[in-house]
Motif scaffolding. Sequence first.
Motif: not given
Length: 261
Positions: A116-126, A135-145
């Motif tokens: 829904k947020l369009g996150l790329q380069n995702r990985k588990i946060l913990s 694991g818990s959570g996730m973190i990723g990057d937006l294509k455009i700031p």
Amino acid sequence: MKISEIIQHLEDFASPEYQEDYDNSGLIAGDIYTDCSGVLISLDCTEELVTEAVEKKCNLIVSHHPLIFRPLRRIIPENGVGKALIAAIKMDITIYSIHTNLDNVIQGVNARIADKLGLQNRKILSPRPGDTSVGSGMIGDLKIPVSETQILKQLKESFRVPIVRHSVLTGKSITRIAICGGAGSFLISNALQEGADWFISSDIRYHDFFNGERRMVIADIGHFESEQFTVDLLHDVILEKFPNFAVLKSGIVSNPVNYYI
């Protein structure tokens, strides 16, 4: 087809061994060796949902949140859990829950939020030791700031929330976002360490909003709202394996939180 076949597929997708120690995922009530007439998927399991399952001729309910979360001393119709259990048992409805194990796999609950947020380069946060896919959570990057105003508008629109509770805005563009469906306060420090500009979750307590340290915005979009797309996820997972089977999404909005705007 037996109910056990559907459950086995779900457990292949998100193994019960990945659930947290406090959780109660798995078979809640019923006979898994019964022929399945249909599956009804929901976020929560209530007496109203059991009625809906009967009306739609589904004898298997798959919910994200377990109906029984804490030990029961008696099953009586004096509370919501008792009423739902009694109704399910009377009507031969099997209840199965897939909770934190679905939260903890990389293709699970948080993946839908990331979509829904369009996150790329995702990985588990913990991640768990030895396995970066669990694991818990996730973190990723937006294509455009994007600006903070843009992300706030996106959260309201994409997650259909009337209010976004958040810590003080930093004024900088957002490129890196950490997320956690459901209650995620325990991951705030992980999000900071991973360089997140924003951490989006729910059930954030008052004092936890200070923990972004003015370097990271902490946003609370609501528990139900953060996990609402889990129903779509489970629907897709089951249909992928059983494309010609009756797999239905509940029409009941079980969110117990209401807003006066």
